[in-house]
Design an enzyme around this catalytic site. Structure first.
Site, PDB file in Angstrom:
ATOM      1  N   TYR A 311      50.479 -12.533  60.210  1.00  0.00           N
ATOM      2  CA  TYR A 311      50.755 -11.846  59.154  1.00  0.00           C
ATOM      3  C   TYR A 311      50.197 -11.327  57.849  1.00  0.00           C
ATOM      4  CZ  TYR A 311      52.684  -9.037  54.683  1.00  0.00           C
ATOM      5  OH  TYR A 311      52.480  -7.828  54.218  1.00  0.00           O
ATOM      6  N   CYS A 312      48.641 -10.097  57.447  1.00  0.00           N
ATOM      7  CA  CYS A 312      47.647  -9.417  56.691  1.00  0.00           C
ATOM      8  C   CYS A 312      46.991 -10.604  57.134  1.00  0.00           C
ATOM      9  CB  CYS A 312      48.215  -9.828  55.203  1.00  0.00           C
ATOM     10  SG  CYS A 312      47.429  -9.306  54.477  1.00  0.00           S
ATOM     11  N   LEU A 313      45.889 -11.387  56.402  1.00  0.00           N
ATOM     12  CA  LEU A 313      45.160 -12.451  56.596  1.00  0.00           C
ATOM     13  C   LEU A 313      45.239 -13.766  57.422  1.00  0.00           C
ATOM     14  CD1 LEU A 313      43.591 -13.148  52.381  1.00  0.00           C
ATOM     15  CD2 LEU A 313      42.721 -11.452  55.146  1.00  0.00           C
ATOM     16  N   GLY A 315      47.065 -12.606  59.729  1.00  0.00           N
ATOM     17  CA  GLY A 315      46.634 -12.964  61.773  1.00  0.00           C
ATOM     18  C   GLY A 315      45.721 -12.325  61.633  1.00  0.00           C
TER      19      GLY A 315
END
Length: 581
Positions: A311-313, A315
């Site tokens: 998720y987000c960073l 990812g």
């Protein structure tokens, strides 16, 4: 132990550099990390080109005349129910109260919106201005206009006047209490714990910490079904905030939902670093973070490929790890799911306003002095992107109308900020945001360049329609840099709310399609036009996708941890790192 080199006197050059660093760090603290040089350069670029464009000046004069005429006609109109000439943006809720439609409040709101319209036009589409400078000017103008809104003034806001007339002086006393509490918190005091409690109301999916090192704790969640899918899921959250955005209340916890669907779920809980971790590198977050978690999961659930989800960073670092694994022949991943995660940063949205060489130099000097980037400094940048709502509207309601902040699970998570190690954050901003090395084929791991196109496992990527942090057009670019099967899902909502979109959540929709290996590329806008929205939650689509890319749900749940392999249960979920402030 101090070495002779440490005791050696500093050269004049080193002392001068230290002086510059101290000055920049002090300035950055006052400006919340914004470089005054970048600000001056943006204004100079815009004003210089506007001064040399008499035709554009005449256009702006014409616009001012039209706006003034529209305001006058609206003021003289006999029918107050007629639509006003200027409308706020659909995300701007400052003027929704019915009182703004009545005189004299209507005239103040319309005058403000007309002024906003003119300044937006003045800072847009001016030939010759550097695009980054134009964006900065628009951003700074928006901040100034947000501060000057009549909705912020008690005597000009009909909602404040109505509240005061109904509740009297108690509104002022409540507002004063809120202001003093926020002032105390800003000075370092711990906030009152009146909202949802971590481990009890939120971040409360049952499980055990089964591994811990200096960077993260690995949580294994207890099974909720008699049989499970054989392949485990490893979730890599962002380290900017606490992991439990994916484990909020039981009803909207993505982790709890996954477990209830028969998945064995592991999640990393990153440490909230202090100055001792100042020299931790971005690659350590990959090696001692993601790869260490994969190693642990492989030991606890041996012989099974792993569904990686970032998720987000999280990812982004998971994508780096996956590309490195592909390069090195490590085939432990069954699939890759990227939630609001960017791998290309050329269209990274408004966060790019805070980043260039000047900005980064100021941030680096500030972080060098502190050892970390403070969570409140990071949160301030995010709040500035939507200042009219997250700063000014909140201040009006809290201080001038005496309203408490809503004690929601999302609000509790949003207030639970974290710090960033200086070296890691500098490397992340420079190599990914500023220089965009990952998608450009210039990002090296262990001295050798990696390529996203080497990833051959199926990918499920999720973008959110109104994301200010990871704009969906940027997230969609994974389609340009990979060749494997790619399912792309675009869901309603923003960076957090779009991901926390549980089944049954009202007014949610998504678009989805699957690109098979070898299919031609479609640009994001064409893709959106050709895929109609579907009502409901994207979680169910992801659940079906995970099941289709793994084995049937017929395996016995694995044991919690693997004591014989060095992974005994250590603490109940959510562990200890999540409580570090």
């Amino acid at each position: 132990m101090t070495t002779p080199k440490d005791n050696a006197p500093k050269s004049p050059k080193d002392r001068h550099a230290a002086l510059d660093q101290a000055l920049h760090a002090a300035t950055a603290k006052l400006t919340n990390g914004l470089s005054p040089h970048a600000t001056v350069a943006a204004w100079a670029d815009w004003m210089g080109h506007l001064a040399a464009a008499p035709g554009r000046q005449m256009d702006l004069w014409d616009r001012a005349t039209r706006n003034a005429t529209a305001l006058m006609q609206d003021a003289l109109r006999a029918d107050p129910a007629a639509a006003p000439p200027f409308q706020p943006d659909h995300t701007d809720h400052r003027f929704t109260h019915s009182g703004w439609g009545q005189p004299p409040f209507r005239a103040w709101a319309q005058g403000y919106l007309a002024t906003q319209d003119w300044w937006q036009a003045a800072a847009s589409d001016l030939p010759g201005v550097q695009p980054r400078n134009a964006e900065r000017v628009r951003f700074m103008l928006r901040q100034m206009l947000d501060a000057a809104s009549p909705s912020n003034a008690p005597a000009l806001n009909p909602e404040i006047i109505e509240t005061f007339s109904e509740k009297g002086p108690e509104v002022l006393s409540a507002g004063m209490r809120h202001w003093l509490a926020d002032l105390s918190q800003a000075a370092g005091a711990q906030p009152e714990d009146n909202g949802p409690r971590v481990g009890q109301d939120i971040a409360c999916t049952p499980g055990q910490v089964v591994f811990r090192n200096h960077l993260f704790e690995l949580i294994q969640y207890a099974p909720q079904t008699e049989t499970v899918h054989a392949e485990p899921v490893l979730i890599v959250p962002a380290w900017i905030m606490k992991y439990y955005i994916l484990d909020l209340s039981p009803h909207n916890s993505l982790i709890n939902w996954l477990v209830s669907q028969g998945h064995t779920v592991f999640c990393m809980s990153w440490v909230n670093p202090d100055a001792e971790l100042a020299d931790t590198s971005l690659d350590e977050y990959r090696r001692d973070g993601v790869m260490a978690a994969l190693d642990a999961v492989s030991q606890i659930v041996p012989g099974q490929a792993i569904h990686g989800c970032g998720y987000c960073l999280g990812g982004t670092i998971l994508s780096i790890a996956a590309a490195t694994m592909a390069r090195d022949g490590d085939d432990r991943l069954a699939s890759l799911s990227l939630l609001a995660a960017q791998t290309d940063f050329s269209e990274a949205g408004e966060l790019l306003l805070f980043l260039d060489e000047s900005q980064l130099a100021f941030l680096e000097d500030m972080m060098a002095e502190q050892g970390t980037l403070d969570g409140h400094q990071m949160a301030g940048a995010f709040q500035a992107l939507r200042a009219e709502d997250l700063v000014w509207t909140r201040a009006v309601r809290r201080y001038l109308m005496g309203e408490d902040d809503r004690a929601t699970d999302m609000a509790a998570w949003n207030a639970d900020t974290t710090r960033m190690p200086a070296r890691m954050h500098s490397e992340y901003l420079r190599s990914l945001f500023l220089e965009n090395r990952l998608s450009a084929g210039r990002f090296a791991v262990d001295g050798r360049v990696i390529a996203l196109r080497d990833i051959h496992v199926p990918i499920f990527a999720v973008g959110t329609e109104t994301d200010h942090i990871a704009p969906w057009h940027s997230v969609y670019k994974i389609a340009l840099f990979t060749q494997s099967e790619l399912t792309f899902c675009l869901t309603s909502g923003g960076h957090n709310g779009g991901i926390v979109s549980e089944p049954g959540h009202k007014n949610r929709h998504y678009r989805i399609s699957c690109r098979k290996a070898g299919d031609l590329y479609a640009d994001p806008d064409s893709w959106a036009e050709n895929h109609a929205p579907q009502e409901g939650s994207w979680w169910r689509e992801w659940g079906r996708w995970l099941a289709a890319h793994g084995g049937a749900r017929n395996a016995a749940p694995p044991a919690m941890g693997a004591p014989d392999q060095g992974f005994p249960p250590l603490d109940p979920a959510p562990g200890t790192y999540v409580h570090i402030r």
